[in-house]
Design a protein around this motif. Structure first.
Motif, PDB file in Angstrom:
ATOM      1  N   ARG A 266      60.535  50.500  38.585  1.00 14.41           N
ATOM      2  CA  ARG A 266      59.265  50.387  39.316  1.00 14.41           C
ATOM      3  C   ARG A 266      58.703  51.796  39.324  1.00 14.41           C
ATOM      4  O   ARG A 266      58.974  52.574  40.216  1.00 14.41           O
ATOM      5  CB  ARG A 266      59.539  49.883  40.731  1.00 14.41           C
ATOM      6  N   ILE A 267      57.962  52.121  38.270  1.00 19.37           N
ATOM      7  CA  ILE A 267      57.634  53.524  37.996  1.00 19.37           C
ATOM      8  C   ILE A 267      56.518  53.997  38.911  1.00 19.37           C
ATOM      9  O   ILE A 267      55.444  53.393  38.979  1.00 19.37           O
ATOM     10  CB  ILE A 267      57.228  53.710  36.525  1.00 19.37           C
TER      11      ILE A 267
ATOM     12  N   SER B 255      54.656  50.592  35.444  1.00 22.91           N
ATOM     13  CA  SER B 255      53.997  51.451  36.432  1.00 22.91           C
ATOM     14  C   SER B 255      53.691  50.653  37.686  1.00 22.91           C
ATOM     15  O   SER B 255      53.360  49.485  37.619  1.00 22.91           O
ATOM     16  CB  SER B 255      52.674  51.967  35.873  1.00 22.91           C
ATOM     17  N   HIS B 256      53.769  51.346  38.812  1.00 24.67           N
ATOM     18  CA  HIS B 256      53.482  50.651  40.054  1.00 24.67           C
ATOM     19  C   HIS B 256      52.542  51.418  40.915  1.00 24.67           C
ATOM     20  O   HIS B 256      52.438  52.631  40.834  1.00 24.67           O
ATOM     21  CB  HIS B 256      54.771  50.350  40.817  1.00 24.67           C
ATOM     22  N   LYS B 257      51.875  50.662  41.772  1.00 19.90           N
ATOM     23  CA  LYS B 257      50.958  51.261  42.727  1.00 19.90           C
ATOM     24  C   LYS B 257      51.747  52.219  43.609  1.00 19.90           C
ATOM     25  O   LYS B 257      52.867  51.946  44.000  1.00 19.90           O
ATOM     26  CB  LYS B 257      50.373  50.139  43.579  1.00 19.90           C
ATOM     27  N   GLN B 258      51.104  53.345  43.918  1.00 26.66           N
ATOM     28  CA  GLN B 258      51.769  54.287  44.802  1.00 26.66           C
ATOM     29  C   GLN B 258      51.505  53.908  46.243  1.00 26.66           C
ATOM     30  O   GLN B 258      50.499  53.299  46.560  1.00 26.66           O
ATOM     31  CB  GLN B 258      51.238  55.686  44.538  1.00 26.66           C
TER      32      GLN B 258
ATOM     33  N   ASP C 140      53.605  52.116  48.374  1.00 28.18           N
ATOM     34  CA  ASP C 140      54.521  51.160  48.995  1.00 28.18           C
ATOM     35  C   ASP C 140      55.951  51.406  48.544  1.00 28.18           C
ATOM     36  O   ASP C 140      56.779  50.528  48.570  1.00 28.18           O
ATOM     37  CB  ASP C 140      54.092  49.722  48.692  1.00 28.18           C
ATOM     38  N   GLU C 141      56.209  52.649  48.136  1.00 29.50           N
ATOM     39  CA  GLU C 141      57.515  52.908  47.538  1.00 29.50           C
ATOM     40  C   GLU C 141      58.662  52.825  48.527  1.00 29.50           C
ATOM     41  O   GLU C 141      59.808  52.722  48.144  1.00 29.50           O
ATOM     42  CB  GLU C 141      57.527  54.279  46.848  1.00 29.50           C
ATOM     43  N   ASN C 142      58.326  52.895  49.816  1.00 33.29           N
ATOM     44  CA  ASN C 142      59.419  52.884  50.772  1.00 33.29           C
ATOM     45  C   ASN C 142      59.869  51.470  51.123  1.00 33.29           C
ATOM     46  O   ASN C 142      60.758  51.296  51.934  1.00 33.29           O
ATOM     47  CB  ASN C 142      59.010  53.635  52.038  1.00 33.29           C
ATOM     48  N   ARG C 143      59.234  50.518  50.508  1.00 33.20           N
ATOM     49  CA  ARG C 143      59.634  49.138  50.843  1.00 33.20           C
ATOM     50  C   ARG C 143      60.894  48.792  50.109  1.00 33.20           C
ATOM     51  O   ARG C 143      60.924  48.627  48.901  1.00 33.20           O
ATOM     52  CB  ARG C 143      58.502  48.188  50.527  1.00 33.20           C
TER      53      ARG C 143
ATOM     54  N   ASP D 144      61.537  46.213  47.477  1.00 30.13           N
ATOM     55  CA  ASP D 144      60.924  46.365  46.176  1.00 30.13           C
ATOM     56  C   ASP D 144      61.818  47.035  45.149  1.00 30.13           C
ATOM     57  O   ASP D 144      61.417  47.188  44.002  1.00 30.13           O
ATOM     58  CB  ASP D 144      59.636  47.179  46.299  1.00 30.13           C
TER      59      ASP D 144
END
Lengths: 559, 381
Positions: A357-358, B108-111, B113-116, B119
């Protein structure tokens, strides 16, 4: 665990209201691995600006045929000092500095094994560097040419002999680099002992973060590669001042001997510089892909293989020297072979990206910049290993383009990645993402614009180290493009400088673990207290913080 | 499967799209720069090689001294190997780059929500068969590349002269070239003349490379790869075998001090009959012309004679180019300027203005003396 008084430790460990003199004394007399790490990197970055200035002057001079921005004497000094600075005073201190700071933190130690030796190493490096630059005031160069060293960063004999280099500039080069080399050896030994003896309970060798593995192999290479250089330099000093004839071809000496000794250092040195880049991205790519590194054991094996093979490839710098076909063929084989473990690493990084999940934060952008540019630099490296092709492009701008893709596109990009990733731990404050992205894209465009066309001008017959060229050779366009690229790079570096200074004073507070990462340095406060950890941690896997964050699904079940 | 793509409406796809476009745009810029560069270099070659069809005696010099327009057998062999290498390496590069770009864009992922925690994607620790594959495949590729290139090395790097070669000793000096034709008994400088058959047949030339001072490197890309010229190591050789007449340029490729950038090489490949004529001219002693006796007198009583040789006069220095047939050359200062009256006068007035760092000092002659010396030199056909 992040209590207020731990916050007051670390970088700000002096009493509030301490005088400037006390603070200065604290930094000068320190043997704390974190302060030394910060000083290493700061000094390295300052030298980086100086070396970058030298490069910009050269690109200005070469932007069009027949310019006279600097004359041949100054140009020769510029490329010598640029190369020497970037290798010995930028690459080495930054890699040693980052290792200094983070190896103990990652293995759960309180300091390096020999803190005072560590301080000694730093000050040797710094004064070696200052001695080299003092040559601008104190020396004389090749006949009729003043000041700083002007014999090229690999200082081929017999150009360095007293006959041709009559002043003291070559002596400054020998002593400056020799002294800082002793510092590197000291720190290399220190890192090896630290990694072998100071790991926290539970951290077997195969549970170390890849960063630590890479720095371990790196330190071993430093220990093996630096002494031949120092020895060669001492021999050269004997030639110059005591009438020895090791490299004095007019008196029966051998020019080939110097090249063997220098490149026996010089090629492992290239790997000494690039392994830390591997180390940084091997930490950053997994965190920003939210995945464990793919194929850890293979990564370790590849690192060891690179370490071994890199000691047996040095003659590929000497393919045009007229050695026998058999020698050339053997070293072509070993040089190609080193592409195999390097390729494994590349594939494993890609496999780590795959299915992840980059998150494209600045550290990750720089790591991906590293990946793409190092790929190109690695592939042109394979091309250069092919001896017949090398006969054409050796010592041409193709080589200049190639090693800048490796050392700038690879190492420097990864250093920026490391700074964006770890500075929040060091200073306790975040760097600005938006400015960071400007920094990245400007540097990415500028870098490729500068060094891409060099491959072409090299294949069109342009040798390196010429201060000017004839207008009828068809090299104008490519040189102009290269020089325009420098403007982008300068802008990028301005963004970076602003970003760092701004962050130090006004940056957003980082907290202990801003990236939701997995290695031990994120378990302590930002900045870490002087003693690093209140209690020495105990680990069960390669990602102790993952285990802590995912008690239901810990890593040690799978390793 | 812990991994689930975010289904929040706006932000995720747009940032995914944005970053993808950025990546692609930049890679396109980088690659198109690189490839167009190579393409131009090579098209230069194509347009040049059309003249090859007009016959081997036309001028084969390309617009750049490029390795992509070979006019000699070893250079051609090198280029053949180079195409293979570019093919293999280019294919690898495209594949791996595609893998990188694909992974970046696809994952690639949206920035923000990385702390979820939920995920976090599935953790893959490795895979033995896959890793074995990308260990073994590169070994095979490297093996092929090695075998092909090794054969090339042994074919191109000749340690003894091929049958029927012209042998020339090349001596690198700071910062000019001495060419010694022992078969014919004369020495010249900076312009190497070598023959091609009058019918276009290839005639090999075998150069012995020696240095008078530091390391130089002899590099004329259209004719051969470079070989270093190393002092106190008189076993370096370079083999040329031109297949097209012409005037080919190159230069010293190993940093040798101050005037390294102006240590240029000119190789003139000419039909054997012309070459023989040139040799006959070079073998003669210097022209004597009583009209320029004054100039010769000035030349002979200044320091010129310490470094230069003019056969048949008192000038017998060896530190600088032999001037016996100076006017037969097209350049002065090892290529720093064309051999024209204007530049010759400037050169004798002060060589440092044309070739900074060279060893010839300003001779401090009066204008009148400069005129006399130049008039003398200009008779040395």
């Amino acid at each position: 665990m992040s209590t207020m008084d731990q916050k007051n430790q670390g970088l700000q460990s002096h009493a509030p209201g301490a005088t400037f003199a006390t603070r200065l004394h604290e930094w000068i007399a320190t043997s704390d691995h974190k302060k030394l790490g910060v000083m290493y990197v700061t000094a390295g970055l300052i030298f980086f600006l100086i070396g970058g200035f030298e490069a910009s002057m050269m690109r200005w001079q070469l932007s069009w045929p027949g310019l006279n921005v600097v004359g041949p004497e100054e140009f020769n000094r510029l490329f010598t000092m640029h190369g020497t600075t970037m290798v010995f005073l930028v690459g080495m201190p930054i890699l040693l500095g980052v290792a200094n700071y983070f190896v103990p933190l990652m293995i759960g130690a309180r300091d390096l094994a020999f803190p005072r030796l560590n301080a000694f190493g730093f000050w040797l490096f710094l004064f070696g560097g200052l001695l080299l630059y003092y040559s601008y005031f104190g020396a004389q160069g090749l006949y009729g040419m003043g000041s700083s060293p002007d014999v090229g960063w690999f200082a081929y004999a017999p150009l360095t002999e007293k006959t041709f280099s009559r002043g003291h500039s070559t002596d400054y080069w020998i002593l400056g680099i020799g002294i800082s080399g002793f510092g590197s050896i000291a720190t290399g030994i220190n890192l090896i002992v630290t990694i072998l003896c100071r790991r926290c309970p539970g951290m077997s060798l195969m549970k170390m973060p890849l960063f630590v593995w890479l720095m371990f192999i790196d330190a071993i290479l430093i220990m093996i590669a630096m002494p031949p250089l120092t020895a060669a330099q001492v021999m050269l000093l004997f030639d110059r001042w005591l009438g020895a004839q090791f490299f004095d071809t007019q008196d029966g000496g051998s020019a080939v001997l110097w090249q063997n000794l220098f490149w026996f250092f010089g090629h492992p040195e290239v790997y000494i510089l690039i392994l830390p880049a591997f180390a940084y991205v091997s930490e950053i790519i997994p965190v920003f892909s939210r995945k464990v590194i793919f194929g850890y054991p293979l990564m370790v094996a590849a690192t060891i293989a690179i370490g071994f093979i890199s000691l047996g490839v040095w003659v590929h710098h000497m393919f045009a020297l007229g050695l026998s076909p058999m020698v050339n063929a053997i070293f072509m084989g070993s040089t190609m072979l080193i592409a195999v473990p390097t390729g494994m690493k590349m594939f494993n990084w890609i496999a780590t990206l795959y299915g992840g999940r980059i998150l494209l934060h600045t550290p990750m952008l720089f790591s991906l910049g590293f990946l793409t540019q190092f790929l190109l630099g690695g592939l042109t490296g394979v091309m250069l290993a092919v001896v017949p092709f090398d006969w054409q492009v050796s010592d041409s701008y193709f080589v200049v383009g190639h090693f800048h893709y490796v050392l700038f596109g690879g190492l420097v990009f990864s250093i920026f990645a490391a700074i964006y990733y770890w500075l929040p731990k060091v200073s306790g404050r975040m760097l600005d993402e938006k400015i960071g992205k400007w920094h990245f894209w400007l540097l990415f465009i500028g870098f490729n614009l500068t060094f891409g066309p060099m491959h072409v001008s090299g294949m069109l017959g342009m040798p390196r180290r010429i201060y000017t060229y004839q207008a009828d050779r068809g090299w104008e366009l490519w040189n102009l493009l290269s020089s325009i690229g420098v403007l982008f790079q300068i802008a990028a570096i301005l963004f970076f400088t602003y970003n760092v200074l701004n962050s130090l004073f006004r940056g957003k507070k980082a907290g202990d673990d801003p990236w939701d990462a997995w290695t031990l340095e994120w378990a302590t406060t930002s900045p870490p207290p002087e003693y690093n950890f209140k209690e020495i941690p105990v680990v069960h896997s390669r990602r102790p913080l993952w285990d802590e964050k995912h008690p239901e699904d810990p890593d040690w079940k799978y390793e | 499967m812990r991994h689930e793509r975010s289904t929040k409406p706006q932000a995720a796809p747009s940032s995914l799209l944005q970053s993808s476009f950025r990546c692609i745009a930049c890679l396109v810029i980088v690659f198109s720069t690189g490839f167009s560069g190579v393409a131009i270099a090579v098209t230069g070659d194509e347009s040049e090689s059309s003249s090859l069809k007009q016959g081997p005696l036309c001028d084969g010099a390309a617009s750049s001294p490029t390795m992509f327009a070979p006019r000699s057998r070893p250079a051609q062999q090198i280029l053949d190997i180079t195409w293979l290498v570019i093919g293999i390496v280019g294919a690898l590069g495209v594949i791996v780059m595609a893998m990188i770009v694909f992974s970046i864009i696809r994952y690639s992922h949206k920035q923000g929500d990385e702390n979820r925690d939920e995920d976090e994607p599935p953790q893959i620790y490795g895979s033995n068969p896959i890793e074995l594959a990308w260990t073994v495949l590169p070994i095979l590729i490297v093996f092929v590349l090695f075998m092909v290139s090794a054969r090339g090395i042994f074919e191109i790097e000749k340690e003894t002269p091929p049958e029927g070669s012209l042998e020339v000793t090349v001596v690198g000096h700071r910062w000019w070239w001495e060419f010694d034709y022992p078969e014919y008994g004369f020495v010249t400088a900076n312009e190497l003349h070598i023959p091609i058959g009058d019918d276009g047949a290839e005639i090999p030339t075998f150069l012995s490379l020696q240095s008078a001072d530091v390391i130089h490197s002899f590099w004329v890309p259209q004719l051969a790869g470079k070989t270093d010229v190393v002092p106190n190591r008189d076993k370096n050789h370079l083999w040329l075998q031109p297949n097209m007449a012409g005037k080919y340029v190159g230069q010293c490729a190993e940093y040798c001090g101050g005037a390294h950038a102006n240590m240029l090489i000119t190789v003139i490949v000419e039909p054997e009959s012309e070459f023989k004529k040139w040799v006959a001219e070079q073998q003669k002693p210097a022209v004597e012309d009583s009209k320029v006796a004054k100039g010769r007198h000035v030349f002979e009583r200044t320091a010129c004679i310490n470094c230069h040789t003019i056969r048949g006069t008192v000038a017998n220095g060896t530190f600088a180019p032999d001037l016996t047939h100076f006017m037969s050359r097209t350049v002065i200062g090892a290529g720093a300027a064309p051999n024209e009256p204007k530049y010759l006068r400037q050169w004798i007035h002060d060589p440092q203005t044309i070739k900074p760092g060279c060893d010839m000092p300003a001779m401090k002659l009066t204008n009148e003396e400069i005129e006399l010396v130049c008039a003398y030199l200009e008779t040395l056909k």
